[in-house]
Scaffold this motif. Structure first.
Motif, PDB file in Angstrom:
ATOM      1  N   UNK A  27      27.101  -8.479  75.190  1.00 42.98           N
ATOM      2  CA  UNK A  27      25.633  -7.541  75.311  1.00 42.98           C
ATOM      3  C   UNK A  27      24.947  -8.116  76.750  1.00 42.98           C
ATOM      4  N   UNK A  28      24.808  -9.349  76.805  1.00 39.13           N
ATOM      5  CA  UNK A  28      24.247  -9.928  77.982  1.00 39.13           C
ATOM      6  C   UNK A  28      24.844  -9.350  79.264  1.00 39.13           C
ATOM      7  N   UNK A  29      26.171  -9.689  79.322  1.00 39.83           N
ATOM      8  CA  UNK A  29      26.938  -9.114  80.536  1.00 39.83           C
ATOM      9  C   UNK A  29      26.758  -7.954  80.646  1.00 39.83           C
ATOM     10  N   UNK A  30      26.411  -6.876  79.874  1.00 44.44           N
ATOM     11  CA  UNK A  30      26.590  -5.548  80.004  1.00 44.44           C
ATOM     12  C   UNK A  30      25.302  -5.130  80.596  1.00 44.44           C
ATOM     13  N   UNK A  31      24.102  -5.959  79.950  1.00 45.11           N
ATOM     14  CA  UNK A  31      22.760  -5.652  80.674  1.00 45.11           C
ATOM     15  C   UNK A  31      22.673  -6.147  82.118  1.00 45.11           C
ATOM     16  N   UNK A  32      23.236  -7.163  82.136  1.00 46.67           N
ATOM     17  CA  UNK A  32      23.100  -7.756  83.728  1.00 46.67           C
ATOM     18  C   UNK A  32      23.914  -6.720  84.671  1.00 46.67           C
ATOM     19  N   UNK A  33      24.921  -6.160  84.002  1.00 43.95           N
ATOM     20  CA  UNK A  33      25.416  -4.951  85.074  1.00 43.95           C
ATOM     21  C   UNK A  33      24.709  -3.824  84.980  1.00 43.95           C
ATOM     22  N   UNK A  34      23.873  -3.415  84.035  1.00 44.74           N
ATOM     23  CA  UNK A  34      23.229  -2.484  83.823  1.00 44.74           C
ATOM     24  C   UNK A  34      22.241  -2.747  84.903  1.00 44.74           C
ATOM     25  N   UNK A  35      21.491  -3.852  84.850  1.00 44.56           N
ATOM     26  CA  UNK A  35      20.442  -4.293  86.019  1.00 44.56           C
ATOM     27  C   UNK A  35      20.941  -4.107  87.206  1.00 44.56           C
ATOM     28  N   UNK A  36      21.904  -4.595  87.552  1.00 46.63           N
ATOM     29  CA  UNK A  36      22.700  -4.532  89.023  1.00 46.63           C
ATOM     30  C   UNK A  36      22.982  -2.976  89.251  1.00 46.63           C
ATOM     31  N   UNK A  37      23.257  -2.265  88.163  1.00 47.25           N
ATOM     32  CA  UNK A  37      23.490  -0.719  88.424  1.00 47.25           C
ATOM     33  C   UNK A  37      22.246  -0.306  88.993  1.00 47.25           C
ATOM     34  N   UNK A  38      21.114  -0.539  88.336  1.00 46.72           N
ATOM     35  CA  UNK A  38      19.810  -0.147  88.602  1.00 46.72           C
ATOM     36  C   UNK A  38      19.364  -0.429  90.056  1.00 46.72           C
ATOM     37  N   UNK A  39      19.926  -1.689  90.267  1.00 42.79           N
ATOM     38  CA  UNK A  39      19.114  -2.332  91.512  1.00 42.79           C
ATOM     39  C   UNK A  39      19.969  -1.806  92.800  1.00 42.79           C
ATOM     40  N   UNK A  40      21.366  -1.565  92.473  1.00 38.12           N
ATOM     41  CA  UNK A  40      22.282  -1.282  93.911  1.00 38.12           C
ATOM     42  C   UNK A  40      21.832  -0.007  94.719  1.00 38.12           C
ATOM     43  N   UNK A  41      21.349   1.062  94.181  1.00 38.84           N
ATOM     44  CA  UNK A  41      20.722   2.170  94.876  1.00 38.84           C
ATOM     45  C   UNK A  41      19.700   1.621  95.964  1.00 38.84           C
ATOM     46  N   UNK A  42      18.556   0.808  95.228  1.00 35.48           N
ATOM     47  CA  UNK A  42      17.523   0.237  95.826  1.00 35.48           C
ATOM     48  C   UNK A  42      18.129  -0.884  97.111  1.00 35.48           C
ATOM     49  N   UNK A  53       3.878   4.532 101.807  1.00 38.94           N
ATOM     50  CA  UNK A  53       5.134   4.291 101.436  1.00 38.94           C
ATOM     51  C   UNK A  53       5.564   2.984 101.415  1.00 38.94           C
ATOM     52  N   UNK A  54       4.623   1.826 102.060  1.00 35.75           N
ATOM     53  CA  UNK A  54       4.813   0.576 101.739  1.00 35.75           C
ATOM     54  C   UNK A  54       4.319   0.149 100.369  1.00 35.75           C
ATOM     55  N   UNK A  55       3.475   0.589  99.706  1.00 41.51           N
ATOM     56  CA  UNK A  55       2.964   0.379  98.550  1.00 41.51           C
ATOM     57  C   UNK A  55       4.044   0.781  97.263  1.00 41.51           C
ATOM     58  N   UNK A  56       4.518   1.929  97.441  1.00 43.14           N
ATOM     59  CA  UNK A  56       5.724   2.310  96.578  1.00 43.14           C
ATOM     60  C   UNK A  56       6.900   1.623  96.744  1.00 43.14           C
ATOM     61  N   UNK A  57       7.284   1.137  97.983  1.00 33.85           N
ATOM     62  CA  UNK A  57       8.303   0.373  98.408  1.00 33.85           C
ATOM     63  C   UNK A  57       8.371  -0.696  97.458  1.00 33.85           C
ATOM     64  N   UNK A  58       7.272  -1.579  97.871  1.00 34.47           N
ATOM     65  CA  UNK A  58       7.131  -2.884  97.025  1.00 34.47           C
ATOM     66  C   UNK A  58       7.080  -2.686  95.496  1.00 34.47           C
ATOM     67  N   UNK A  59       6.569  -1.769  95.074  1.00 30.45           N
ATOM     68  CA  UNK A  59       6.655  -1.333  93.507  1.00 30.45           C
ATOM     69  C   UNK A  59       8.020  -1.183  93.189  1.00 30.45           C
ATOM     70  N   UNK A  60       8.827  -0.322  93.956  1.00 30.33           N
ATOM     71  CA  UNK A  60      10.257  -0.442  93.445  1.00 30.33           C
ATOM     72  C   UNK A  60      10.954  -1.605  93.553  1.00 30.33           C
ATOM     73  N   UNK A  61      10.851  -2.481  94.636  1.00 32.36           N
ATOM     74  CA  UNK A  61      11.317  -3.643  94.721  1.00 32.36           C
ATOM     75  C   UNK A  61      11.077  -4.607  93.396  1.00 32.36           C
ATOM     76  N   UNK A  62       9.839  -4.678  93.021  1.00 32.49           N
ATOM     77  CA  UNK A  62       9.170  -5.407  91.861  1.00 32.49           C
ATOM     78  C   UNK A  62      10.140  -4.784  90.666  1.00 32.49           C
ATOM     79  N   UNK A  63       9.943  -3.548  90.486  1.00 32.59           N
ATOM     80  CA  UNK A  63      10.788  -3.101  89.288  1.00 32.59           C
ATOM     81  C   UNK A  63      12.395  -3.276  89.207  1.00 32.59           C
ATOM     82  N   UNK A  64      12.974  -3.515  90.449  1.00 34.29           N
ATOM     83  CA  UNK A  64      14.440  -3.704  90.458  1.00 34.29           C
ATOM     84  C   UNK A  64      14.630  -5.316  90.216  1.00 34.29           C
TER      85      UNK A  64
END
Length: 589
Positions: free
Chosen positions: A23-38, A270-281
């Motif tokens: 489950x942890x491996x899957x969730x880490x992969x899910x996190x990477x999946x969410x991160x890779x686009x950004x 755009x800078x504020x939203x970009x930092x927000x997306x970085x923090x979320x990832x």
């Protein structure tokens, strides 16, 4: 109710680790999946790419509200039905949830076909923002059209991992994530396809995961099957109530993301939203361990609660929470120390952006451990069927406290101090939740409603079946079983345990020392007695074994074979499955 023996810890450790690690491996992969686009879009399109992804995140939140309500609520009901030996009803419920997932995804496809620009405007983007609006529109268009893939993947993943297919579920998820990760670099950086390349890579990953999951449905030992039939509306409604008590947090996060994006793009562009997306990832990665711990607690605690083993459910909660906190603390320290390097990795490497982004990240990381504890408390309440407490925690930390606190910190007009709202939200949510429980008189675990239960078993070289028979007979007498029920319950314990011991008689002495059989007998409200047996032998179903023997040689039928046949014919219902490395047998007398 007797207390479970300390030997239960043997089962709990193995079951927890076997489910938690994948489950942890899957969730880490899910996190990477969410991160890779950004990650890829940030490196190629800088702040505009990150801003476009952040503006479309609310669509994912809406998906999560619906598909996680279906998958989590449906799979918990599925686990409960299997624990009660109702395999036919469990299959029917899987089919109901799968069909409902397809139906729920169709409106999103229609939105993608005809109303994508309107959806993007609703999310906060405006044509006057130029490239940011066009990038967000291109990303949202493909994301909406691919809605059925997201719904089906999450539903199949949860059901398969609860059908003794946790390894295949994890492999399918990780394979899809790997494909998404690799194709992102190929489409975006190699072929210069921009945001459409990023979302197309995600869609290809979804297709690969679904193909792998289809293999489980075709496996002959799988309980999961798609069966046609009339949907049971009350069963679907109950699953959705359980599921929405947890997944509703994504609806609240939809509102949070919508408000935060609008506020940040208005104050900091755009800078504020970009930092927000970085923090979320970075948050996706930081919370991956807790997400894996949640995925472990829910089915295991639900299974133990179904067997009236509340002590075991508590142990599972405590061990997964402590392990999750220790592992997450290490990740927090690493992310905090390398904050500037992480900013540069996401394309936030200009002199005026990097200091703000790094400081914001370090402030945000302070909230991760308190948030993880709140997540585990809510998941544990959900697994035990306490929907009100689960929903209260979800409501507090994702809406009722979060939105007002965020608004207050926005008044400071500081991009770094804005992220203190996350820590304040989690601390206030915990305090209000505990106060609410105290005032209402509710309990996380309502032990007073637990059914009369006998917990016993055989461990190591212990083969004293006579002791089990006496304990079973005494329990049945205490709870007003009639003579026929008492006889049949003791016969079942004797014959099934004898069959299990006979199956392990030829193994080495060292292996026998590690042999254990866990027995749970529950006095049900309607007068029935429900017997749960769990053992650590190799895959072994005594009913199928002796049935084959009877077919081969009726004339040579021995007393053990006859006893198993009587149990099989006289039981109201029985069910066998292999789950998390153990044989599990449920028999209703």
């Amino acid at each position: 109710m007797t207390h479970p023996t300390n030997e239960d810890s043997r089962f709990l450790r193995r079951m927890t680790l076997r489910l938690m690690l994948p489950s942890m491996c899957v969730m880490l992969c899910l996190a990477l999946s969410n991160v890779v686009d950004s990650l890829v879009l940030g490196r190629s399109l800088r702040e505009n790419g990150l801003a476009a992804v952040s503006l479309t995140l609310p669509i994912y939140m809406v998906y999560n509200v619906l598909d996680l309500a279906l998958s989590t609520g449906g799979s918990l009901t599925y686990v409960r039905l299997l624990a009660e030996g109702k395999a036919k009803e469990a299959r029917a419920h899987f089919s109901e949830i799968l069909l409902l997932a397809v139906l729920m995804s169709i409106p999103f496809v229609l939105l993608g076909l005809f109303f994508t620009p309107q959806v993007v405007r609703l999310l906060g983007a405006r044509p006057k923002q130029g490239e940011v609006f066009l990038l967000a529109e291109g990303y949202a268009h493909v994301l909406l059209l691919a809605a059925p893939l997201f719904f089906l993947k999450n539903v199949l993943y949860e059901f398969i991992r609860n059908d003794d297919g946790e390894k295949l579920a994890a492999f399918g998820f990780m394979a899809g994530t790997a494909a998404d990760f690799i194709l992102n670099f190929v489409f975006v950086l190699g072929l210069n396809m921009g945001v459409r390349g990023a979302i197309l890579a995600t869609v290809c990953g979804q297709f690969l995961s679904l193909f792998i999951y289809a293999c489980h449905l075709l496996h002959p030992q799988s309980v999961l099957r798609f069966t046609a039939g009339v949907p049971k509306l009350h069963r679907i409604r109950e699953s959705l109530r359980i599921g929405f008590s947890g997944s509703s947090k994504y609806g609240m996060q939809f509102i949070y993301l919508l408000c935060a994006n609008r506020l940040l793009i208005g104050m900091f562009e755009a800078e504020g939203v970009a930092i927000f997306d970085f923090i979320l990832n970075i948050g996706y990665i930081a919370f991956a361990i807790f997400d894996g711990a949640q995925s472990t607690v829910q089915p295991l605690a639900a299974t133990m609660a179904g067997e009236q083993n509340i002590t075991a459910a508590k142990r599972i909660f405590a061990s997964t929470t402590v392990l999750g906190m220790l592992l997450t603390a290490v990740g927090i320290l690493v992310c905090g120390f390398f904050a500037p390097q992480l900013c540069a990795l996401f394309g936030l490497n200009t002199a005026d952006v990097t200091p703000d982004a790094a400081a914001s990240l370090r402030i945000y990381l302070l909230s991760v451990l308190p948030a993880g504890l709140n997540m585990m408390l809510g998941s544990f309440a959900q697994a035990l069927g306490n929907k009100k407490l689960c929903f209260l925690m979800t409501l507090l930390r994702n809406f009722a406290v979060l939105i007002p606190v965020m608004m207050i910190f926005c008044l400071l007009r500081s991009i770094t101090q804005f992220y203190y709202c996350c820590l304040v939200t989690e601390l206030l949510s915990t305090g209000i939740w505990l106060i609410g429980i105290r005032i209402s008189g509710q309990k996380l675990i309502e032990e007073k409603d637990a059914l009369p239960t006998l917990h016993t078993g055989l461990y190591g070289e212990d083969a004293d079946i006579g002791r089990l028979i006496n304990e079973t007979a005494a329990f049945c007498k205490k709870w007003n079983a009639d003579q026929k029920q008492s006889y049949f319950a003791t016969l079942t314990v004797e014959e099934v345990c004898t069959a299990i011991l006979a199956n392990t008689a030829q193994i080495s002495r060292r292996a026998r020392n590690r042999r254990y059989i866990q027995i749970t007998l529950i006095a049900k409200p309607g007068g029935d007695f429900e017997l749960h047996l769990r053992d650590n032998a190799r895959s072994f179903n005594p009913f199928s074994l002796y049935t084959r023997q009877i077919r081969r040689a009726d004339a040579e039928m021995n007393t053990d074979t006859l006893g198993i046949l009587i149990v099989k014919e006289k039981a109201k219902q029985f069910f066998y499955r292999r789950y998390l490395g153990f044989n599990v047998l449920v028999i209703t007398v």
